[in-house]
Design an enzyme around this catalytic site. Structure first.
Site, PDB file in Angstrom:
ATOM      1  N   GLY A 196       0.835  -1.244   0.116  1.00 58.03           N
ATOM      2  CA  GLY A 196      -0.003   0.055   0.010  1.00 58.03           C
ATOM      3  C   GLY A 196       0.903   1.366   0.073  1.00 58.03           C
ATOM      4  N   ASN A 197       0.270   2.384   0.231  1.00 56.66           N
ATOM      5  CA  ASN A 197       1.034   3.519   0.332  1.00 56.66           C
ATOM      6  C   ASN A 197       0.393   4.475   1.188  1.00 56.66           C
ATOM      7  OD1 ASN A 197      -1.118   5.493  -1.166  1.00 56.66           O
ATOM      8  ND2 ASN A 197      -0.525   4.061  -2.740  1.00 56.66           N
ATOM      9  N   ARG A 198       0.845   5.584   1.450  1.00 57.85           N
ATOM     10  CA  ARG A 198       0.709   6.618   2.373  1.00 57.85           C
ATOM     11  C   ARG A 198      -0.462   7.627   2.288  1.00 57.85           C
ATOM     12  NH1 ARG A 198       6.104   9.413   4.164  1.00 57.85           N
ATOM     13  NH2 ARG A 198       4.910  10.330   5.645  1.00 57.85           N
TER      14      ARG A 198
END
Ligand code: CTP
Length: 416
Positions: free
Chosen positions: A210-212
């Site tokens: 995933g990412n932020r």
């Protein structure tokens, strides 16, 4: 006195949602603002004067006959920096539309020159009644912001538009108006498709890449567009912010799901804003059961990745193939950092050319700027090379500025 302290008038009229006005008073007070509550007589049947006085720390009156020596009915409105009326009932809006000044709240509004925001709350039938809609139209034409109410459960069994927006949402929108942004219905008849949040690319049933991204910027664009009267669809990955009321939301996990939903919904869109942080790669193989340390060490320590589809590019290609309106405006986002090879602007220009969109909203994220922050800023790069500064502001303020530029493009006002 607190620096930049605003004088806020919170008007409260007689509806069951009056209790929620207490949260609005509190939110402004917590931000350090000076709040004066001006209820109508009917509002005080729902919430007592003492509650509003305690929460605001200021005396409360409903009538022009209190504090006559201070000419209160003129003073309160003249001194205000922002007036927010929540809930605003159908009857109250009818009185303001007619220019009445028969209590302290209507008199205050009649003398005010500051921004005025109404948060309607009423039964669906009352909201949709042509009389109310005509009043809303009059109020908006006089530059009063009448927020679009929420759809949802009202007191009683009915479901539909008319429910008051949640207090924090009203405060956020009112602040956006105070900051000089428009919530007038300039997008009526337009359909907007927004992607927001981060995609999650599964490794096994419990793990993902995933990412932020919090999704807040994309959701703020959707929210402002709803308030400006657009029909709004949001294709949302993982988000950490409230989904705007009034938008149709489709939840997705992975980039491929996002691509499929965007393709499905883009056909009727006039404006497509791709604010999502799409993972560029995904694991080639997704394990059907949880990978265990020990048994599957190899699979866990070496995850082979394959490239994801580029959702933005696929939409641009569809427009070229005339599978969506040739007039659709397509906006991409880019979080860039400068380095030895090029500046943020160099990379932004290259990305705009690669993606083929009409506008690219660029953030300089060197040193972790923007991610997870309350504020945002940057610049919009247009296909013709124009650079439009997007001034620092809340994500709602930035969203309003981005939509202003899109709307100007829509009207072909931007120079070639
Ligand atoms: N985007 C997309 N699909 C992808 C990757 C990105 O639709 N697979 C969109 C994003 O929503 C954004 C824009 O493309 O609007 C730019 O995203 P970014 O990640 O900066 O683009 P990349 O092409 O992945 O470039 P980079 O190599 O800099 O990561």
């Amino acid at each position: 006195m607190v620096e930049n302290q605003k004088k806020i008038v919170v008007g409260v009229t007689g509806g069951i949602a009056a209790y929620k006005a207490c949260h609005i008073v509190r939110a402004f007070k917590e931000a350090g603002d000076d709040v004066t509550v001006v209820p109508t007589e009917m509002a005080l049947r729902f919430v007592g004067k003492a509650t509003f006085e305690a929460l605001s720390g200021n005396p409360v009156s409903t009538t022009v006959f209190d504090a006559v020596d201070e000419v209160q009915h003129v003073a309160v409105g003249k001194q205000a920096d922002l007036i927010v009326v929540a809930p605003a009932t159908a009857d109250f809006m009818a009185r303001v539309a007619a220019g009445r000044a028969d209590d302290l709240l209507t008199a205050t509004i009649l003398v005010a020159t500051c921004p005025v925001v109404f948060a309607p709350a009423m039964h669906t039938e009352m909201w949709l009644n042509p009389a109310t809609q005509a009043n809303v139209h009059i109020l908006r034409s006089r530059n009063i912001v009448v927020l679009e109410p929420d759809h949802g459960r009202l007191t009683g069994a009915d479901i539909g538009p008319g429910r008051m927006l949640e207090p924090n949402h009203i405060v956020e929108l009112a602040r956006t108006v105070y900051d000089g942004e428009s919530l007038q219905p300039t997008l009526v008849g337009k359909t907007l498709l927004v992607t927001a949040g981060g995609t999650r690319e599964p490794i096994d049933p419990v793990r993902y890449i995933g990412n932020r991204s919090s999704g807040r910027q994309g959701l703020a664009i959707a929210d402002i567009a709803v308030q400006r009267g657009a029909t709004v669809f949001v294709v949302a990955g993982h988000t950490e912010s409230d989904i705007p009321s009034g938008a149709t939301v489709v939840r997705v996990e992975s980039a491929r799901e996002m691509r499929d939903e965007v393709e499905r919904l883009s056909g009727g869109a006039d404006i497509i804003v791709m604010a999502a942080a799409v993972a560029d790669f995904r694991p080639e193989h997704v394990a059907e059961s949880k990978l265990k340390k020990g048994t599957h060490t190899d699979a866990l320590s070496t995850i082979h990745l394959v490239e994801n589809p580029d959702v933005l590019r696929s939409v641009v290609d569809k427009r070229e193939l005339r599978e969506l309106s040739e007039h659709a405006i397509i906006v991409g986002f880019a979080a860039e950092t400068g380095d030895d090879v090029g500046t943020v602007l160099d990379y932004a220009r290259a990305k705009l050319a690669k993606k083929g969109c009409d506008l690219l909203m660029c953030n300089d994220v060197s040193g972790g700027k923007v991610f997870g922050q309350a504020n945002n800023r940057g610049f919009l790069l247009a296909r013709n090379g124009a650079i439009i500064n997007i001034a620092d502001g809340s994500k709602h303020v930035v969203a309003a500025q981005i939509l202003d530029v899109i709307e100007a493009l829509n009207q072909a006002d931007l120079p070639d």
